[in-house]
Scaffold this active site. Structure first.
Site, mmCIF file in Angstrom:
data_model
loop_
_atom_site.group_PDB
_atom_site.id
_atom_site.type_symbol
_atom_site.label_atom_id
_atom_site.label_comp_id
_atom_site.label_asym_id
_atom_site.label_seq_id
_atom_site.Cartn_x
_atom_site.Cartn_y
_atom_site.Cartn_z
ATOM 1 N N TYR A 1 41.599 52.273 44.869
ATOM 2 C CA TYR A 1 40.528 51.417 45.409
ATOM 3 C C TYR A 1 39.359 52.276 45.917
ATOM 4 O O TYR A 1 38.193 51.962 45.673
ATOM 5 C CB TYR A 1 41.111 50.551 46.527
ATOM 6 C CG TYR A 1 40.209 49.442 47.036
ATOM 7 C CD1 TYR A 1 39.916 48.332 46.253
ATOM 8 C CD2 TYR A 1 39.674 49.490 48.333
ATOM 9 C CE1 TYR A 1 39.110 47.315 46.728
ATOM 10 C CE2 TYR A 1 38.876 48.474 48.820
ATOM 11 C CZ TYR A 1 38.598 47.377 48.017
ATOM 12 O OH TYR A 1 37.794 46.365 48.499
ATOM 13 N N ILE B 1 37.181 42.308 56.173
ATOM 14 C CA ILE B 1 36.833 40.903 56.421
ATOM 15 C C ILE B 1 38.110 40.095 56.190
ATOM 16 O O ILE B 1 38.788 40.298 55.178
ATOM 17 C CB ILE B 1 35.744 40.405 55.420
ATOM 18 C CG1 ILE B 1 34.633 41.438 55.202
ATOM 19 C CG2 ILE B 1 35.223 39.043 55.853
ATOM 20 C CD1 ILE B 1 33.640 41.599 56.283
ATOM 21 N N LYS B 2 38.404 39.205 57.104
ATOM 22 C CA LYS B 2 39.669 38.465 56.995
ATOM 23 C C LYS B 2 39.578 37.450 55.847
ATOM 24 O O LYS B 2 39.019 36.383 55.988
ATOM 25 C CB LYS B 2 39.971 37.790 58.330
ATOM 26 C CG LYS B 2 41.385 37.299 58.474
ATOM 27 C CD LYS B 2 42.355 38.417 58.853
ATOM 28 C CE LYS B 2 43.774 37.888 59.065
ATOM 29 N NZ LYS B 2 44.481 37.465 57.850
ATOM 30 N N THR B 3 40.114 37.829 54.698
ATOM 31 C CA THR B 3 40.168 36.936 53.534
ATOM 32 C C THR B 3 41.542 37.106 52.883
ATOM 33 O O THR B 3 42.348 37.934 53.325
ATOM 34 C CB THR B 3 39.110 37.313 52.467
ATOM 35 O OG1 THR B 3 39.448 38.600 51.955
ATOM 36 C CG2 THR B 3 37.690 37.323 53.013
ATOM 37 N N ASN C 1 31.144 40.184 42.504
ATOM 38 C CA ASN C 1 31.976 40.163 43.708
ATOM 39 C C ASN C 1 33.478 40.269 43.423
ATOM 40 O O ASN C 1 34.213 40.843 44.227
ATOM 41 C CB ASN C 1 31.693 38.860 44.479
ATOM 42 C CG ASN C 1 32.774 38.558 45.496
ATOM 43 O OD1 ASN C 1 32.816 39.148 46.581
ATOM 44 N ND2 ASN C 1 33.690 37.647 45.155
ATOM 45 N N LYS D 1 35.680 51.812 44.223
ATOM 46 C CA LYS D 1 34.518 51.317 44.973
ATOM 47 C C LYS D 1 33.432 52.398 45.078
ATOM 48 O O LYS D 1 32.239 52.078 45.098
ATOM 49 C CB LYS D 1 34.960 50.809 46.348
ATOM 50 C CG LYS D 1 35.819 49.530 46.270
ATOM 51 C CD LYS D 1 35.081 48.388 45.576
ATOM 52 C CE LYS D 1 35.814 47.057 45.681
ATOM 53 N NZ LYS D 1 35.080 45.937 45.060
ATOM 54 N N GLY E 1 37.522 33.558 49.571
ATOM 55 C CA GLY E 1 37.018 34.684 50.349
ATOM 56 C C GLY E 1 35.512 34.869 50.336
ATOM 57 O O GLY E 1 34.741 33.929 50.538
ATOM 58 N N ASP F 1 37.519 35.920 33.319
ATOM 59 C CA ASP F 1 38.151 37.162 33.751
ATOM 60 C C ASP F 1 37.059 38.224 33.631
ATOM 61 O O ASP F 1 36.649 38.579 32.520
ATOM 62 C CB ASP F 1 39.335 37.493 32.843
ATOM 63 C CG ASP F 1 39.966 38.839 33.187
ATOM 64 O OD1 ASP F 1 39.346 39.628 33.933
ATOM 65 O OD2 ASP F 1 41.067 39.115 32.685
HETATM 66 N N1 LIG Z 1 37.959 41.227 52.419
HETATM 67 C C1 LIG Z 1 37.661 42.491 52.692
HETATM 68 O O1 LIG Z 1 38.025 43.047 53.729
HETATM 69 C C2 LIG Z 1 36.804 43.285 51.750
HETATM 70 C C3 LIG Z 1 36.279 44.479 52.217
HETATM 71 C C4 LIG Z 1 35.477 45.238 51.386
HETATM 72 C C5 LIG Z 1 35.227 44.816 50.098
HETATM 73 N N2 LIG Z 1 35.775 43.640 49.664
HETATM 74 C C6 LIG Z 1 35.466 43.252 48.289
HETATM 75 O O2 LIG Z 1 34.931 41.948 48.278
HETATM 76 C C7 LIG Z 1 35.244 41.307 47.046
HETATM 77 C C8 LIG Z 1 35.870 39.953 47.333
HETATM 78 O O3 LIG Z 1 37.062 40.156 48.069
HETATM 79 P P1 LIG Z 1 37.735 39.002 48.945
HETATM 80 O O4 LIG Z 1 38.091 39.611 50.243
HETATM 81 O O5 LIG Z 1 36.913 37.779 48.937
HETATM 82 O O6 LIG Z 1 39.089 38.799 48.100
HETATM 83 P P2 LIG Z 1 39.850 37.459 47.661
HETATM 84 O O7 LIG Z 1 41.167 37.928 47.140
HETATM 85 O O8 LIG Z 1 39.807 36.442 48.751
HETATM 86 O O9 LIG Z 1 38.932 36.911 46.472
HETATM 87 C C9 LIG Z 1 38.789 37.602 45.279
HETATM 88 C C10 LIG Z 1 38.567 36.581 44.183
HETATM 89 O O10 LIG Z 1 38.426 37.302 42.943
HETATM 90 C C11 LIG Z 1 39.185 36.623 41.972
HETATM 91 N N3 LIG Z 1 39.560 37.546 40.914
HETATM 92 C C12 LIG Z 1 40.528 38.504 40.957
HETATM 93 N N4 LIG Z 1 40.592 39.119 39.766
HETATM 94 C C13 LIG Z 1 39.658 38.546 38.963
HETATM 95 C C14 LIG Z 1 39.252 38.751 37.616
HETATM 96 N N5 LIG Z 1 39.832 39.662 36.829
HETATM 97 N N6 LIG Z 1 38.241 37.993 37.131
HETATM 98 C C15 LIG Z 1 37.651 37.042 37.909
HETATM 99 N N7 LIG Z 1 38.020 36.781 39.176
HETATM 100 C C16 LIG Z 1 39.003 37.542 39.697
HETATM 101 C C17 LIG Z 1 40.377 36.051 42.708
HETATM 102 O O11 LIG Z 1 40.978 34.968 41.991
HETATM 103 C C18 LIG Z 1 39.740 35.606 44.015
HETATM 104 O O12 LIG Z 1 39.264 34.282 43.959
HETATM 105 C C19 LIG Z 1 36.163 42.284 46.287
HETATM 106 O O13 LIG Z 1 35.391 43.025 45.363
HETATM 107 C C20 LIG Z 1 36.690 43.176 47.382
HETATM 108 O O14 LIG Z 1 37.073 44.449 46.913
HETATM 109 C C21 LIG Z 1 36.551 42.870 50.452
#
Ligand SMILES: NC(=O)c1ccc[n+]([C@@H]2O[C@H](COP(=O)([O-])OP(=O)(O)OC[C@H]3O[C@@H](n4cnc5c(N)ncnc54)[C@H](O)[C@@H]3O)[C@@H](O)[C@H]2O)c1
Length: 251
Positions: free
Chosen positions: A151, A186-188, A86, A155, A17, A60
């Protein structure tokens, strides 16, 4: 010339992501990048794909005891000057549905991680000329949803912690800036995981799109670009700021 030649970055949650896109962007613009994640195979594969000086370290982020060793590994060739906090998770639920375990887990991964990351970064960066801390929060830290009780709260905590850290670093004049990015949807994989938690994923996805005035969801690169700016000296006057990159979601 690349925009951040000579910088050294640590990006958490970089196996997929946004973290992956951020690590790829920072590396492509000249930084030495350490990627960390709980997903060892995924993280290693991304670091290998980036190549060059990129390396993967398992972490972690909620484990405070691990941060010092991770920082040392990331700094082995040069001091880390950019930390991107992140890694994060989303557990859906209203205040009535959310159990304490889900609430605790959300805060462990989404908030405690940023506490440990900022503490570790400041302890080290203040001795090596400063740097840039970039926390990834969410538009959900600004605008509430009935089904994101934990959440939303987590945040919002990241946004306020960022401001406190920025003020402290300013008072100390230690050369460290701290900013927060608040992405829209964001599409992840995290969105796939959210959709897997609801009874009507297609409708929910349509609702996500409709809630963004710009008319579509974001792409990981939209967030990687703002992080690149914050890692670069172009942002040298920015600290304590919330950068909403959300297609208007939080309006
Ligand atoms: N995708 C969205 O729409 C969106 C929107 C706003 C905020 N975010 C934030 O962006 C960040 C990344 O999200 P994403 O969409 O890429 O998600 P994602 O699930 O694709 O990636 C998150 C990554 O974090 C890792 N992870 C989870 N728990 C962990 C831990 N305890 N220690 C280390 N790594 C860990 C996962 O293995 C994964 O690789 C997050 O903080 C999320 O809250 C995402």
């Amino acid at each position: 010339m690349a925009r951040i030649d000579g910088k050294c970055a640590l990006v958490t949650g970089a196996a997929s992501g946004l973290g992956r896109a951020i690590a790829e962007k920072l590396a492509s613009e000249g930084a030495r990048v350490t990627l960390t994640d709980v997903d060892r195979d995924g993280g290693k594969a991304v670091a290998d794909a980036i190549g060059g000086t990129a390396q993967f370290v398992e972490q972690d982020v909620s484990n405070g005891d691990r941060w010092a060793a991770v920082w040392e590994a990331a700094s082995k060739d040069q001091p880390v000057d950019t930390l991107v906090n992140n890694a994060g998770i989303t557990i859906m639920g209203s205040i009535e549905d959310m159990d304490y375990e889900g609430w605790r887990k959300t805060f462990d991964v989404d908030v405690d991680s940023v506490f440990w990351g900022c503490k570790t970064a400041i302890a080290n960066m203040k001795q090596t000329g400063g740097g840039s801390i970039v926390n990834i929060a969410s538009a959900a830290g600004i605008r509430a949803s009935s089904v994101l009780a934990a959440y939303n709260a987590a945040k919002a905590a990241v946004i306020m912690l960022t401001q406190s850290v920025a003020l402290h670093c300013g008072e100390q004049q230690n050369g460290i800036r701290c900013n927060v990015v608040a992405p829209g949807t964001i599409k992840t994989a995290i969105i796939d995981k959210v959709l897997a938690q609801v009874p009507n994923p297609e409708e929910t996805l349509k609702g996500f799109v409709a809630s963004h005035p710009i008319g579509h969801l974001g792409e990981p690169e939209d967030i990687a670009n703002i992080v690149l700016y914050l890692a670069s000296d172009d942002s040298k006057f920015a600290t304590g700021a919330t950068f909403t990159v959300d297609g208007g979601l939080a309006l």
